[in-house]
Motif scaffolding. Structure first.
Motif, PDB file in Angstrom:
ATOM      1  N   ILE A  97      30.260  77.382  41.749  1.00  0.00           N
ATOM      2  CA  ILE A  97      31.189  77.436  42.872  1.00  0.00           C
ATOM      3  C   ILE A  97      30.573  76.744  44.077  1.00  0.00           C
ATOM      4  CG2 ILE A  97      32.521  78.922  44.410  1.00  0.00           C
ATOM      5  CD1 ILE A  97      33.379  79.105  41.499  1.00  0.00           C
ATOM      6  N   GLU A  98      31.308  75.839  44.680  1.00  0.00           N
ATOM      7  CA  GLU A  98      30.906  75.209  45.936  1.00  0.00           C
ATOM      8  C   GLU A  98      32.055  75.280  46.933  1.00  0.00           C
ATOM      9  OE1 GLU A  98      28.848  74.252  47.886  1.00  0.00           O
ATOM     10  OE2 GLU A  98      26.947  73.951  46.847  1.00  0.00           O
ATOM     11  N   ARG A 132      33.356  67.530  48.205  1.00  0.00           N
ATOM     12  CA  ARG A 132      32.137  66.712  48.213  1.00  0.00           C
ATOM     13  C   ARG A 132      30.952  67.506  47.679  1.00  0.00           C
ATOM     14  NH1 ARG A 132      30.573  63.490  53.588  1.00  0.00           N
ATOM     15  NH2 ARG A 132      32.546  62.505  52.986  1.00  0.00           N
ATOM     16  N   ALA A 133      30.821  68.777  48.126  1.00  0.00           N
ATOM     17  CA  ALA A 133      29.724  69.628  47.659  1.00  0.00           C
ATOM     18  C   ALA A 133      29.845  69.913  46.169  1.00  0.00           C
ATOM     19  CB  ALA A 133      29.691  70.930  48.449  1.00  0.00           C
ATOM     20  N   ALA A 134      31.078  70.089  45.686  1.00  0.00           N
ATOM     21  CA  ALA A 134      31.287  70.362  44.261  1.00  0.00           C
ATOM     22  C   ALA A 134      30.904  69.161  43.410  1.00  0.00           C
ATOM     23  CB  ALA A 134      32.743  70.746  44.008  1.00  0.00           C
ATOM     24  N   VAL A 135      31.249  67.961  43.874  1.00  0.00           N
ATOM     25  CA  VAL A 135      30.871  66.744  43.150  1.00  0.00           C
ATOM     26  C   VAL A 135      29.351  66.602  43.118  1.00  0.00           C
ATOM     27  CG1 VAL A 135      30.934  64.222  43.218  1.00  0.00           C
ATOM     28  CG2 VAL A 135      33.035  65.537  43.593  1.00  0.00           C
ATOM     29  N   ALA A 136      28.701  66.857  44.260  1.00  0.00           N
ATOM     30  CA  ALA A 136      27.243  66.762  44.322  1.00  0.00           C
ATOM     31  C   ALA A 136      26.588  67.782  43.401  1.00  0.00           C
ATOM     32  CB  ALA A 136      26.766  66.961  45.758  1.00  0.00           C
ATOM     33  N   ALA A 137      27.150  68.991  43.333  1.00  0.00           N
ATOM     34  CA  ALA A 137      26.610  70.027  42.451  1.00  0.00           C
ATOM     35  C   ALA A 137      26.719  69.608  40.996  1.00  0.00           C
ATOM     36  CB  ALA A 137      27.340  71.346  42.687  1.00  0.00           C
ATOM     37  N   ARG A 138      27.879  69.066  40.619  1.00  0.00           N
ATOM     38  CA  ARG A 138      28.070  68.595  39.241  1.00  0.00           C
ATOM     39  C   ARG A 138      27.033  67.531  38.897  1.00  0.00           C
ATOM     40  NH1 ARG A 138      31.048  68.178  34.847  1.00  0.00           N
ATOM     41  NH2 ARG A 138      32.374  69.904  35.474  1.00  0.00           N
ATOM     42  N   ARG A 179      31.651  73.920  34.269  1.00  0.00           N
ATOM     43  CA  ARG A 179      32.730  73.681  35.221  1.00  0.00           C
ATOM     44  C   ARG A 179      32.208  73.826  36.646  1.00  0.00           C
ATOM     45  NH1 ARG A 179      36.629  77.752  35.250  1.00  0.00           N
ATOM     46  NH2 ARG A 179      35.262  79.185  34.090  1.00  0.00           N
ATOM     47  N   THR A 180      32.812  73.091  37.567  1.00  0.00           N
ATOM     48  CA  THR A 180      32.620  73.336  38.987  1.00  0.00           C
ATOM     49  C   THR A 180      33.969  73.693  39.581  1.00  0.00           C
ATOM     50  OG1 THR A 180      32.902  70.980  39.497  1.00  0.00           O
ATOM     51  CG2 THR A 180      30.641  71.788  39.216  1.00  0.00           C
ATOM     52  N   ALA A 181      33.946  74.499  40.627  1.00  0.00           N
ATOM     53  CA  ALA A 181      35.190  74.923  41.262  1.00  0.00           C
ATOM     54  C   ALA A 181      34.932  75.182  42.736  1.00  0.00           C
ATOM     55  CB  ALA A 181      35.733  76.183  40.591  1.00  0.00           C
ATOM     56  N   MET A 182      36.007  75.158  43.521  1.00  0.00           N
ATOM     57  CA  MET A 182      35.903  75.425  44.955  1.00  0.00           C
ATOM     58  C   MET A 182      36.519  76.773  45.328  1.00  0.00           C
ATOM     59  SD  MET A 182      36.739  71.616  46.423  1.00  0.00           S
ATOM     60  CE  MET A 182      38.035  71.320  45.198  1.00  0.00           C
ATOM     61  N   ASP A 183      37.177  77.401  44.390  1.00  0.00           N
ATOM     62  CA  ASP A 183      37.840  78.681  44.637  1.00  0.00           C
ATOM     63  C   ASP A 183      37.091  79.794  43.905  1.00  0.00           C
ATOM     64  OD1 ASP A 183      39.526  80.891  44.788  1.00  0.00           O
ATOM     65  OD2 ASP A 183      41.341  79.681  44.652  1.00  0.00           O
ATOM     66  N   PRO A 184      36.615  80.810  44.625  1.00  0.00           N
ATOM     67  CA  PRO A 184      35.883  81.906  43.974  1.00  0.00           C
ATOM     68  C   PRO A 184      36.673  82.627  42.898  1.00  0.00           C
ATOM     69  CG  PRO A 184      35.606  81.996  46.351  1.00  0.00           C
ATOM     70  CD  PRO A 184      36.677  80.975  46.080  1.00  0.00           C
ATOM     71  N   SER A 185      37.982  82.441  42.845  1.00  0.00           N
ATOM     72  CA  SER A 185      38.769  83.077  41.789  1.00  0.00           C
ATOM     73  C   SER A 185      38.353  82.592  40.401  1.00  0.00           C
ATOM     74  CB  SER A 185      40.261  82.816  41.996  1.00  0.00           C
ATOM     75  OG  SER A 185      40.557  81.429  41.902  1.00  0.00           O
ATOM     76  N   PHE A 224      26.996  80.773  42.446  1.00  0.00           N
ATOM     77  CA  PHE A 224      27.651  80.552  43.741  1.00  0.00           C
ATOM     78  C   PHE A 224      26.683  79.752  44.607  1.00  0.00           C
ATOM     79  CE2 PHE A 224      31.412  82.720  45.790  1.00  0.00           C
ATOM     80  CZ  PHE A 224      31.534  81.788  46.801  1.00  0.00           C
ATOM     81  N   GLY A 225      26.904  78.437  44.652  1.00  0.00           N
ATOM     82  CA  GLY A 225      26.014  77.535  45.381  1.00  0.00           C
ATOM     83  C   GLY A 225      25.392  76.548  44.413  1.00  0.00           C
ATOM     84  N   GLY A 226      25.676  75.262  44.620  1.00  0.00           N
ATOM     85  CA  GLY A 226      25.211  74.246  43.670  1.00  0.00           C
ATOM     86  C   GLY A 226      24.161  73.314  44.228  1.00  0.00           C
TER      87      GLY A 226
END
Length: 266
Positions: free
Chosen positions: A29-30, A34-40, A57-63, A6-8
């Protein structure tokens, strides 16, 4: 094992890389696209350097954490932010072990809002994660004993060494490292020696791989300031940040990430 990070940011990406290269599946998870792309991109750069072809994988939803066995929180060193992230992780991954990458905050304090604090502990990785050989396993007062043993096994599987520390301000590493760095800063303020020579005293005289001031630049002066302020509140004035640290942070000189700190990085 499926591991959620949780945090990229720099630390989260490094932790993701560590688990990926040991054969685990990882989801990062981001909070936004934009944050998710940067984390990837960060994780991929680490993988490219190590020659790994691992997928994640990267995702924006904690689910997306629903099936995780372990979720590591790696957001900035803010108690309220970390507590909210851990609450969300527990909600979406109720069967997972939860861990915080905090370098100084109380594990018991962060556990206060959790339904199952016995499944929560600290896993303090060090920057930069890919080349650091240490992980602090921090046991809260309600952390299960078997979980501590399991966490030590996870750390060994990453090719790193675990030390087990009781929950206390700054644990072992931050408490010792920050104390040394603050004294180096006071010596610089007093004109005892230059930053380079103070660091050389420790690298050449005591065989530290990096001097305390250069390490502060790598960690981030803002991060070191926040930890020092926390330790000063908890342990007393010996951790009071020197004026030179406050002045550099106020000027926006945060170390390597801004190009200038105690040393120039450009």
């Amino acid at each position: 094992m499926l591991v959620g990070i949780f945090g990229g940011g720099r630390m989260g990406a490094g932790i993701a890389h560590a688990f990926l290269t040991s054969g685990d599946e990882v989801v990062v998870i981001e909070t936004g696209e934009r944050a998710a792309v940067a984390a990837r991109e960060r994780v991929q750069r680490y993988l490219d350097r190590s020659g790994g072809g691992h997928s994640f994988r990267t995702a924006m939803d904690p689910s997306a954490l629903a099936d995780c066995d372990l979720v590591v929180e790696a957001v900035p060193e803010d108690a309220a932010l970390k507590a909210s992230v851990l609450t969300a992780a527990e909600k979406h991954a109720p069967g997972a072990v939860l861990a915080s990458n905090t370098s100084s905050l109380s594990i018991d304090g962060l556990a206060a809002g959790l339904d199952a604090p016995e499944r929560f502990l600290g896993l303090h990785f060090f920057n930069p994660v890919p080349v650091s050989g240490l992980v602090e396993v921090v046991a809260g007062s309600r952390t299960g004993k078997e979980l501590i043993e399991k966490a030590q096994g996870w750390v060994r599987a990453l090719g790193k060494t675990a030390i087990v520390v009781r929950d206390s301000p700054g644990f072992a590493s931050s408490r010792l490292g920050v104390h040394l760095a603050l004294e180096a800063m006071r010596m610089l303020e007093e004109g005892v020696a230059s930053a380079a020579d103070i660091d050389a005293a420790m690298t050449l005289g005591y065989r530290h791989p990096t001097g305390p001031l250069r390490t502060t630049d790598l960690v981030g002066l803002d991060v070191r300031l926040a930890i020092a302020e926390h330790l000063a509140r908890e342990l007393g004035p010996r951790f009071e940040p020197p004026a030179v640290l406050r002045d550099l942070v106020a000027a926006g000189h945060l170390g390597r990430k801004t190009g200038k700190g105690f040393f120039d990085w450009v």
